[in-house]
Design a protein around this motif. Structure first.
Motif, PDB file in Angstrom:
ATOM      1  N   SER A 105       0.820  -1.216   0.000  1.00  0.00           N
ATOM      2  CA  SER A 105       0.000   0.000   0.000  1.00  0.00           C
ATOM      3  C   SER A 105       0.854   1.266   0.000  1.00  0.00           C
ATOM      4  O   SER A 105       0.376   2.329  -0.403  1.00  0.00           O
ATOM      5  N   LEU A 106       2.098   1.175   0.421  1.00  0.00           N
ATOM      6  CA  LEU A 106       3.024   2.313   0.430  1.00  0.00           C
ATOM      7  C   LEU A 106       3.882   2.361  -0.838  1.00  0.00           C
ATOM      8  O   LEU A 106       4.501   3.374  -1.138  1.00  0.00           O
ATOM      9  N   TRP A 107       3.908   1.251  -1.542  1.00  0.00           N
ATOM     10  CA  TRP A 107       4.797   1.086  -2.686  1.00  0.00           C
ATOM     11  C   TRP A 107       4.354   1.924  -3.894  1.00  0.00           C
ATOM     12  O   TRP A 107       5.200   2.482  -4.612  1.00  0.00           O
ATOM     13  N   HIS A 108       3.060   2.047  -4.114  1.00  0.00           N
ATOM     14  CA  HIS A 108       2.549   2.738  -5.318  1.00  0.00           C
ATOM     15  C   HIS A 108       3.101   4.148  -5.443  1.00  0.00           C
ATOM     16  O   HIS A 108       3.461   4.580  -6.545  1.00  0.00           O
ATOM     17  N   ASP A 109       3.154   4.862  -4.328  1.00  0.00           N
ATOM     18  CA  ASP A 109       3.649   6.241  -4.324  1.00  0.00           C
ATOM     19  C   ASP A 109       5.087   6.327  -3.823  1.00  0.00           C
ATOM     20  O   ASP A 109       5.567   7.426  -3.524  1.00  0.00           O
ATOM     21  N   ARG A 110       5.731   5.195  -3.696  1.00  0.00           N
ATOM     22  CA  ARG A 110       7.128   5.129  -3.231  1.00  0.00           C
ATOM     23  C   ARG A 110       7.309   5.909  -1.917  1.00  0.00           C
ATOM     24  O   ARG A 110       8.235   6.681  -1.754  1.00  0.00           O
ATOM     25  N   GLN A 111       6.408   5.647  -0.975  1.00  0.00           N
ATOM     26  CA  GLN A 111       6.420   6.383   0.282  1.00  0.00           C
ATOM     27  C   GLN A 111       7.617   6.054   1.169  1.00  0.00           C
ATOM     28  O   GLN A 111       7.971   6.842   2.046  1.00  0.00           O
ATOM     29  N   LEU A 112       8.251   4.899   0.946  1.00  0.00           N
ATOM     30  CA  LEU A 112       9.430   4.528   1.740  1.00  0.00           C
ATOM     31  C   LEU A 112      10.738   4.818   1.000  1.00  0.00           C
ATOM     32  O   LEU A 112      11.825   4.578   1.540  1.00  0.00           O
ATOM     33  N   LYS A 113      10.642   5.352  -0.189  1.00  0.00           N
ATOM     34  CA  LYS A 113      11.826   5.635  -0.994  1.00  0.00           C
ATOM     35  C   LYS A 113      12.800   6.532  -0.234  1.00  0.00           C
ATOM     36  O   LYS A 113      12.407   7.534   0.362  1.00  0.00           O
ATOM     37  N   GLY A 114      14.062   6.143  -0.257  1.00  0.00           N
ATOM     38  CA  GLY A 114      15.109   6.934   0.366  1.00  0.00           C
ATOM     39  C   GLY A 114      15.315   6.665   1.849  1.00  0.00           C
ATOM     40  O   GLY A 114      16.308   7.123   2.418  1.00  0.00           O
ATOM     41  N   LYS A 115      14.408   5.942   2.474  1.00  0.00           N
ATOM     42  CA  LYS A 115      14.607   5.593   3.891  1.00  0.00           C
ATOM     43  C   LYS A 115      15.822   4.685   4.000  1.00  0.00           C
ATOM     44  O   LYS A 115      16.061   3.837   3.154  1.00  0.00           O
ATOM     45  N   LYS A 116      16.583   4.877   5.040  1.00  0.00           N
ATOM     46  CA  LYS A 116      17.713   3.984   5.308  1.00  0.00           C
ATOM     47  C   LYS A 116      17.186   2.752   6.032  1.00  0.00           C
ATOM     48  O   LYS A 116      16.212   2.840   6.775  1.00  0.00           O
ATOM     49  N   ILE A 117      17.838   1.618   5.804  1.00  0.00           N
ATOM     50  CA  ILE A 117      17.387   0.376   6.431  1.00  0.00           C
ATOM     51  C   ILE A 117      18.570  -0.497   6.810  1.00  0.00           C
ATOM     52  O   ILE A 117      19.573  -0.553   6.074  1.00  0.00           O
ATOM     53  N   ILE A 118      18.451  -1.147   7.950  1.00  0.00           N
ATOM     54  CA  ILE A 118      19.409  -2.162   8.382  1.00  0.00           C
ATOM     55  C   ILE A 118      18.602  -3.426   8.648  1.00  0.00           C
ATOM     56  O   ILE A 118      17.861  -3.498   9.630  1.00  0.00           O
ATOM     57  N   PRO A 119      18.698  -4.425   7.769  1.00  0.00           N
ATOM     58  CA  PRO A 119      18.022  -5.700   8.000  1.00  0.00           C
ATOM     59  C   PRO A 119      18.802  -6.540   9.022  1.00  0.00           C
ATOM     60  O   PRO A 119      20.036  -6.554   9.004  1.00  0.00           O
ATOM     61  N   VAL A 120      18.072  -7.237   9.890  1.00  0.00           N
ATOM     62  CA  VAL A 120      18.679  -8.058  10.932  1.00  0.00           C
ATOM     63  C   VAL A 120      18.037  -9.444  10.900  1.00  0.00           C
ATOM     64  O   VAL A 120      16.808  -9.555  10.785  1.00  0.00           O
TER      65      VAL A 120
END
Length: 185
Positions: A105-120
């Motif tokens: 639901s957030l992907w269509h408008d790229r709402q998380l684009k540019g957020k930094k992420i550290i997967p664990v």
């Protein structure tokens, strides 16, 4: 920097949460300016599976009403997301998978684009590579900036903190983050 940690373990204080906490304690000792940490355990949160109704394409948000909406708001307000999962059959846990799917639901408008992420990822013995791959592919689809993955081993509660490679992995992720922040200045 606003940091959101999400632990996808059914155990609120299990090894996944403990490794994330170890990483955030290292962050608190660092020189990160205006550090604001928000930690959330997905244990006990209601995150239903995606219904594939595609109404989010029209409304801009998920229409399924549960705890996902408040989690999504926290994700959107954060600069860095640290998301962790225990290894369940060489992949992410069910709550993490539901969260991943619901972010459609957030992907269509790229709402998380540019957020930094550290997967664990934390496993008893193996499977963290595949779990981290799932988290990285999700982050790439959202055009997030992957800082570095963190992994460790532990079966009994607290064992992951005895894993020297896990502690080193967390410190290396922090070092990468600090370098990324310096580049942005």
């Amino acid at each position: 920097m606003r940091v959101l940690t999400l632990s996808g373990s059914p155990l609120k204080k299990g090894n996944t949460s403990q490794l994330i906490t170890y990483l955030t304690k290292q962050m608190e000792k660092s020189d990160i300016q205006d550090l604001k940490l928000t930690s959330l355990s997905l244990s006990g949160e209601i995150i239903s599976p995606c219904k594939a109704c595609k109404k989010c394409m029209e409304t801009g948000s998920c229409v399924v009403k549960d705890d996902f909406q408040s989690i999504a708001k926290k994700m959107l307000k954060s600069d860095l997301i640290i998301i962790g999962s225990p290894v369940f059959f060489h992949d992410v846990s069910g709550p993490v998978k539901n969260l991943i799917d619901r972010t459609y639901s957030l992907w269509h408008d790229r709402q998380l684009k540019g957020k930094k992420i550290i997967p664990v990822a934390v496993s008893a013995a193996s499977g963290e590579d595949r779990t981290l791959e799932t988290l990285r592919i999700w982050a790439q689809a959202h055009e997030m900036k992957i800082i570095r993955s963190v992994s460790g081993h532990g079966y009994k509660k607290g064992e992951v903190l005895k894993d020297e490679e896990a502690r080193t992995s967390a410190k290396n992720a922090l070092r990468e983050l600090m370098g990324e922040l310096q580049i942005e200045e």
